[in-house]
Motif scaffolding. Structure first.
Motif, PDB file in Angstrom:
ATOM      1  N   THR A 240       7.430  -6.634   4.483  1.00 51.06           N
ATOM      2  CA  THR A 240       8.000  -5.364   4.026  1.00 51.06           C
ATOM      3  C   THR A 240       9.044  -5.589   2.939  1.00 51.06           C
ATOM      4  O   THR A 240       9.105  -4.848   1.951  1.00 51.06           O
ATOM      5  CB  THR A 240       8.636  -4.619   5.213  1.00 51.06           C
ATOM      6  N   ARG A 241       9.872  -6.620   3.092  1.00 57.95           N
ATOM      7  CA  ARG A 241      10.879  -6.933   2.072  1.00 57.95           C
ATOM      8  C   ARG A 241      10.219  -7.253   0.745  1.00 57.95           C
ATOM      9  O   ARG A 241      10.665  -6.791  -0.320  1.00 57.95           O
ATOM     10  CB  ARG A 241      11.735  -8.116   2.531  1.00 57.95           C
ATOM     11  N   TRP A 242       9.178  -8.051   0.777  1.00 56.53           N
ATOM     12  CA  TRP A 242       8.511  -8.417  -0.476  1.00 56.53           C
ATOM     13  C   TRP A 242       7.807  -7.219  -1.099  1.00 56.53           C
ATOM     14  O   TRP A 242       7.800  -7.071  -2.316  1.00 56.53           O
ATOM     15  CB  TRP A 242       7.519  -9.541  -0.207  1.00 56.53           C
ATOM     16  N   PHE A 243       7.199  -6.379  -0.275  1.00 56.18           N
ATOM     17  CA  PHE A 243       6.553  -5.182  -0.808  1.00 56.18           C
ATOM     18  C   PHE A 243       7.574  -4.256  -1.473  1.00 56.18           C
ATOM     19  O   PHE A 243       7.255  -3.558  -2.438  1.00 56.18           O
ATOM     20  CB  PHE A 243       5.831  -4.422   0.301  1.00 56.18           C
ATOM     21  N   SER A 244       8.808  -4.226  -0.936  1.00 54.99           N
ATOM     22  CA  SER A 244       9.844  -3.326  -1.452  1.00 54.99           C
ATOM     23  C   SER A 244      10.639  -3.941  -2.598  1.00 54.99           C
ATOM     24  O   SER A 244      11.485  -3.261  -3.185  1.00 54.99           O
ATOM     25  CB  SER A 244      10.807  -2.937  -0.323  1.00 54.99           C
ATOM     26  N   ASP A 245      10.380  -5.198  -2.914  1.00 52.12           N
ATOM     27  CA  ASP A 245      11.127  -5.882  -3.966  1.00 52.12           C
ATOM     28  C   ASP A 245      10.701  -5.366  -5.335  1.00 52.12           C
ATOM     29  O   ASP A 245       9.513  -5.162  -5.590  1.00 52.12           O
ATOM     30  CB  ASP A 245      10.879  -7.394  -3.873  1.00 52.12           C
ATOM     31  N   PRO A 246      11.635  -5.148  -6.249  1.00 57.98           N
ATOM     32  CA  PRO A 246      11.246  -4.691  -7.596  1.00 57.98           C
ATOM     33  C   PRO A 246      10.456  -5.714  -8.396  1.00 57.98           C
ATOM     34  O   PRO A 246       9.816  -5.356  -9.400  1.00 57.98           O
ATOM     35  CB  PRO A 246      12.595  -4.385  -8.263  1.00 57.98           C
ATOM     36  N   ASP A 247      10.485  -6.985  -7.989  1.00 60.54           N
ATOM     37  CA  ASP A 247       9.710  -8.026  -8.671  1.00 60.54           C
ATOM     38  C   ASP A 247       8.242  -7.901  -8.252  1.00 60.54           C
ATOM     39  O   ASP A 247       7.859  -8.267  -7.138  1.00 60.54           O
ATOM     40  CB  ASP A 247      10.263  -9.408  -8.300  1.00 60.54           C
ATOM     41  N   LEU A 248       7.396  -7.411  -9.172  1.00 53.64           N
ATOM     42  CA  LEU A 248       5.991  -7.173  -8.836  1.00 53.64           C
ATOM     43  C   LEU A 248       5.237  -8.473  -8.574  1.00 53.64           C
ATOM     44  O   LEU A 248       4.173  -8.445  -7.949  1.00 53.64           O
ATOM     45  CB  LEU A 248       5.309  -6.410  -9.980  1.00 53.64           C
ATOM     46  N   ALA A 249       5.770  -9.602  -9.034  1.00 51.30           N
ATOM     47  CA  ALA A 249       5.093 -10.877  -8.805  1.00 51.30           C
ATOM     48  C   ALA A 249       5.046 -11.238  -7.323  1.00 51.30           C
ATOM     49  O   ALA A 249       4.245 -12.086  -6.911  1.00 51.30           O
ATOM     50  CB  ALA A 249       5.792 -11.987  -9.595  1.00 51.30           C
ATOM     51  N   LEU A 250       5.890 -10.591  -6.505  1.00 46.18           N
ATOM     52  CA  LEU A 250       5.905 -10.876  -5.065  1.00 46.18           C
ATOM     53  C   LEU A 250       4.835 -10.098  -4.307  1.00 46.18           C
ATOM     54  O   LEU A 250       4.610 -10.364  -3.123  1.00 46.18           O
ATOM     55  CB  LEU A 250       7.285 -10.545  -4.474  1.00 46.18           C
ATOM     56  N   TYR A 251       4.176  -9.132  -4.959  1.00 48.38           N
ATOM     57  CA  TYR A 251       3.185  -8.325  -4.253  1.00 48.38           C
ATOM     58  C   TYR A 251       2.059  -9.151  -3.651  1.00 48.38           C
ATOM     59  O   TYR A 251       1.691  -8.946  -2.486  1.00 48.38           O
ATOM     60  CB  TYR A 251       2.613  -7.259  -5.192  1.00 48.38           C
ATOM     61  N   PRO A 252       1.447 -10.084  -4.396  1.00 43.45           N
ATOM     62  CA  PRO A 252       0.374 -10.876  -3.774  1.00 43.45           C
ATOM     63  C   PRO A 252       0.856 -11.706  -2.581  1.00 43.45           C
ATOM     64  O   PRO A 252       0.135 -11.843  -1.590  1.00 43.45           O
ATOM     65  CB  PRO A 252      -0.107 -11.781  -4.927  1.00 43.45           C
ATOM     66  N   VAL A 253       2.078 -12.236  -2.651  1.00 39.77           N
ATOM     67  CA  VAL A 253       2.611 -13.011  -1.531  1.00 39.77           C
ATOM     68  C   VAL A 253       2.839 -12.086  -0.338  1.00 39.77           C
ATOM     69  O   VAL A 253       2.574 -12.452   0.817  1.00 39.77           O
ATOM     70  CB  VAL A 253       3.920 -13.719  -1.927  1.00 39.77           C
ATOM     71  N   ALA A 254       3.346 -10.877  -0.617  1.00 34.66           N
ATOM     72  CA  ALA A 254       3.540  -9.902   0.452  1.00 34.66           C
ATOM     73  C   ALA A 254       2.208  -9.533   1.092  1.00 34.66           C
ATOM     74  O   ALA A 254       2.113  -9.389   2.324  1.00 34.66           O
ATOM     75  CB  ALA A 254       4.225  -8.649  -0.091  1.00 34.66           C
ATOM     76  N   ALA A 255       1.174  -9.374   0.284  1.00 40.61           N
ATOM     77  CA  ALA A 255      -0.150  -9.053   0.825  1.00 40.61           C
ATOM     78  C   ALA A 255      -0.666 -10.197   1.692  1.00 40.61           C
ATOM     79  O   ALA A 255      -1.281  -9.963   2.747  1.00 40.61           O
ATOM     80  CB  ALA A 255      -1.124  -8.769  -0.316  1.00 40.61           C
ATOM     81  N   ALA A 256      -0.425 -11.432   1.277  1.00 40.87           N
ATOM     82  CA  ALA A 256      -0.830 -12.576   2.094  1.00 40.87           C
ATOM     83  C   ALA A 256      -0.093 -12.575   3.430  1.00 40.87           C
ATOM     84  O   ALA A 256      -0.677 -12.856   4.487  1.00 40.87           O
ATOM     85  CB  ALA A 256      -0.563 -13.875   1.334  1.00 40.87           C
ATOM     86  N   ALA A 257       1.211 -12.239   3.413  1.00 39.75           N
ATOM     87  CA  ALA A 257       1.969 -12.148   4.663  1.00 39.75           C
ATOM     88  C   ALA A 257       1.428 -11.037   5.556  1.00 39.75           C
ATOM     89  O   ALA A 257       1.373 -11.176   6.789  1.00 39.75           O
ATOM     90  CB  ALA A 257       3.453 -11.912   4.359  1.00 39.75           C
ATOM     91  N   ALA A 258       0.994  -9.920   4.955  1.00 37.13           N
ATOM     92  CA  ALA A 258       0.425  -8.819   5.742  1.00 37.13           C
ATOM     93  C   ALA A 258      -0.893  -9.235   6.382  1.00 37.13           C
ATOM     94  O   ALA A 258      -1.182  -8.888   7.529  1.00 37.13           O
ATOM     95  CB  ALA A 258       0.221  -7.602   4.847  1.00 37.13           C
ATOM     96  N   VAL A 259      -1.711  -9.984   5.639  1.00 37.47           N
ATOM     97  CA  VAL A 259      -2.972 -10.475   6.211  1.00 37.47           C
ATOM     98  C   VAL A 259      -2.688 -11.477   7.319  1.00 37.47           C
ATOM     99  O   VAL A 259      -3.384 -11.512   8.345  1.00 37.47           O
ATOM    100  CB  VAL A 259      -3.849 -11.099   5.102  1.00 37.47           C
ATOM    101  N   LEU A 260      -1.663 -12.315   7.136  1.00 35.75           N
ATOM    102  CA  LEU A 260      -1.269 -13.241   8.192  1.00 35.75           C
ATOM    103  C   LEU A 260      -0.852 -12.470   9.445  1.00 35.75           C
ATOM    104  O   LEU A 260      -1.196 -12.851  10.571  1.00 35.75           O
ATOM    105  CB  LEU A 260      -0.120 -14.124   7.707  1.00 35.75           C
ATOM    106  N   GLN A 261      -0.121 -11.363   9.255  1.00 39.13           N
ATOM    107  CA  GLN A 261       0.277 -10.540  10.392  1.00 39.13           C
ATOM    108  C   GLN A 261      -0.942  -9.970  11.108  1.00 39.13           C
ATOM    109  O   GLN A 261      -1.002  -9.929  12.334  1.00 39.13           O
ATOM    110  CB  GLN A 261       1.175  -9.396   9.909  1.00 39.13           C
ATOM    111  N   LEU A 262      -1.931  -9.550  10.345  1.00 43.39           N
ATOM    112  CA  LEU A 262      -3.180  -9.055  10.931  1.00 43.39           C
ATOM    113  C   LEU A 262      -3.862 -10.146  11.742  1.00 43.39           C
ATOM    114  O   LEU A 262      -4.359  -9.893  12.853  1.00 43.39           O
ATOM    115  CB  LEU A 262      -4.111  -8.549   9.826  1.00 43.39           C
ATOM    116  N   ALA A 263      -3.880 -11.366  11.208  1.00 43.29           N
ATOM    117  CA  ALA A 263      -4.501 -12.483  11.926  1.00 43.29           C
ATOM    118  C   ALA A 263      -3.753 -12.795  13.214  1.00 43.29           C
ATOM    119  O   ALA A 263      -4.367 -13.096  14.249  1.00 43.29           O
ATOM    120  CB  ALA A 263      -4.542 -13.711  11.021  1.00 43.29           C
TER     121      ALA A 263
END
Length: 560
Positions: A240-263
């Protein structure tokens, strides 16, 4: 035509956002998000995620708090039901649990944080007389501990009452009295008898709610922000922190963390399911031994007392935030404020009013839509003479089993592409995904239990199906309909991520601002938000109980 389409529309509204959201989360997780100039596929987001400092600690606190809270909740709820079965408390438990179940998670978490904090009320009760602490102990960490114990405790405050209600509901569908009578004839008495002959019969019926509790405990965000460790936080908070960060370069890392959470959630549910069979064998061996269960009875009594303590702490958490909201000054180590006033309420009225309006509007809209769809599905069931299958029940539970962080970001990406992000309609739609399952599950059994002879009699007198529905079924079902509406409204009020992502920060509610204020604002201001969060569902819940009594005051057969 509308009734025939209702089931398909309902499932589409439930499953569609999850499928679209997961797709738009998986693509950035594997390095494909053209909107920010990232073309995939690539494993770079996963390399960056695995290189994150403290990721192992984040995984540890996520799994420990989530599994621990689920196991303890099941044990405490079962022990309470084993001890109270057949008593007046057991029959009226749903009424007593109303305030806890209707209060949003974040509101109870805020109150619980004050209860257990080093400067909290529990410490104040015994200080300085018993502790010698004239000021809060600096080295004591009770909120945000790195092991996630405070997070686990906050989860118990909501999950134990929920599972107690699920166990009571399942017990009403099995011959409990006859089973216990046979058990007593064989020499088995007390709570151990309930565990041996009742729990094995009702467990299959509470399996799906238990999986939902497990998924929620592992992936919750708002409670984890308030009570969980900050560095490193649980995986869902990290994403959630990475998704809310203004640095858009963190979006793919945030998405990977979300998929990890799903796993993590998927693996936990699978492991729990696989563990059910060996656990069943052990339970069968315990039953076959035929012991009188003196030790187990003592353990059940201790656990039952723990369940009552959890309920008392939950109520105390709600009441303490109300006290904070009207306190003028509450200095340590005073057990109560020195003076009371409505100063904070008056000062916050201007800021709270738009949040209150948004909360009520979104909650009412999503609840009414959920009621319309649920009534359409259930009425269609009755007319075609076919109930939903087990697969349909799993699909209804799906939004409660899939972590919100795993698909809500993807939903936001889809809304951006459709130019719908940040709109009130997007937030209502997002809330509907989570309100609808609770409304359906609350209303399905009462609706299906309605005696079909009433409708048959009305039809024999010339009433068409629409008239039977409006003039016969709805008046008889007004109480369960209103109760399910109250449940749905309470679910909407407590939504955090479902407001944050689709609203893009432009649609704020009491819950989103309360979670933001939890990080260090004045406790009196936080108390105002927490009290309003708790009061809204309680008002609706009270109206749902009072209105049928007023409508049916001259109809004794319809009074509950």
């Amino acid at each position: 035509m509308w009734l025939r389409l209702a089931p398909a529309v309902t499932l589409a509204l439930l499953i569609g956002p999850i499928v679209v959201g997961l797709a738009w989360t998986l693509l950035p997780a594997f390095g494909h998000l053209p909107a920010i100039g990232v073309q995939g596929p690539s494993l770079q987001p996963w390399r960056a995620l695995l290189a994150t400092p403290g990721l192992a600690a984040s995984l540890q606190v996520t799994v420990t708090a989530g599994l621990g809270a689920t196991i303890l909740s099941l044990g405490l709820a079962s022990a309470f039901c084993a001890l109270a079965s057949g008593s007046t408390l057991y029959r009226r438990a749903a009424r007593f649990l109303g305030p806890l179940l209707s209060t949003p998670h974040s509101a109870i978490a805020l109150g619980f944080a004050f209860l257990i904090a080093p400067s909290g009320w529990l410490v104040r009760l015994v200080s300085p007389e018993l502790t010698g602490w004239s000021r809060p102990p600096a080295g004591l960490v009770t909120v945000g501990d790195r092991f996630g114990l405070s997070l686990m405790g906050g989860l118990l405050l909501k999950e134990v009452p929920y599972l107690v209600l699920m166990v009571i509901g399942a017990s009403n569908q099995v011959p409990v009295r006859q089973a216990l009578t046979v058990s007593r004839a064989l020499g088995q008495r007390g709570p151990a008898a309930w565990l041996k002959v009742v729990l094995p019969q009702i467990y299959p019926q509470i399996r799906l709610p238990l999986y939902a509790v497990l998924a929620f405990s592992l992936s919750v965000v708002d409670i984890a922000i308030i009570l969980g460790p900050g560095q490193p936080p649980p995986v869902a908070v990290l994403a959630t922190r990475w998704f809310s960060d203004p640095d858009l370069a963190l979006y793919p890392v945030a998405a990977a963390a979300a998929v990890l959470q799903l796993a993590i959630v998927g693996a936990a549910i699978l492991c729990w399911h696989l563990a059910e069979r060996p656990a069943g064998r052990l339970g069968r061996l315990w039953i076959e031994r035929g012991s009188r269960g003196a030790l187990s009875a003592s353990l059940v009594r201790v656990a039952g007392a723990g369940a009552l303590a959890v309920g008392a702490l939950g109520l105390a958490a709600i009441l303490l935030m109300a006290v904070w909201s009207i306190s003028v000054a509450w200095r340590y180590p005073d057990a109560l404020p020195g003076a009371f006033a409505l100063t904070t309420w008056r000062a916050q009225a201007g800021a709270v009013a738009p949040l209150l309006a948004n909360t009520v509007l979104v909650g009412a809209a999503s609840t009414l839509l959920a009621l319309a769809l649920t009534l359409g599905c259930l009425e269609n069931e009755g007319r075609v003479g076919r109930r939903g299958s087990a697969v349909a029940l799993w699909l209804v539970y799906l939004p409660l089993l899939v972590p919100q962080i795993a698909f809500l970001f993807g939903v936001q990406v889809a809304l951006v592409r459709l130019s719908l992000d940040g709109t009130l309609a997007a937030v209502v739609w997002s809330h509907l995904v989570f309100v609808l399952p609770y409304v359906f599950l609350s209303l399905a059994d009462p609706y299906r239990a309605l005696d079909p002879r009433y409708a048959a009699t009305a039809a024999a007198l010339g009433a068409d199906p629409g008239r039977v529905f409006v003039t016969i079924k709805l008046p008889m079902l007004v109480r369960p309909v209103l109760i399910s509406a109250a449940v749905g409204f309470a679910v909407s009020v407590g939504q955090y991520l479902a407001t944050l992502f689709p609203g893009s920060g432009r649609i704020a509610t009491l819950t989103t601002d309360a979670v933001t204020l939890s990080s260090g604002a004045d406790r009196r201001i936080t108390g105002v938000y927490a009290v309003l969060q708790a009061a809204l569902p309680l008002i609706v819940y009270g109206a749902a109980l009072a209105l049928p009594a007023a409508l049916h005051r001259n109809r004794a057969g319809l009074r509950p």
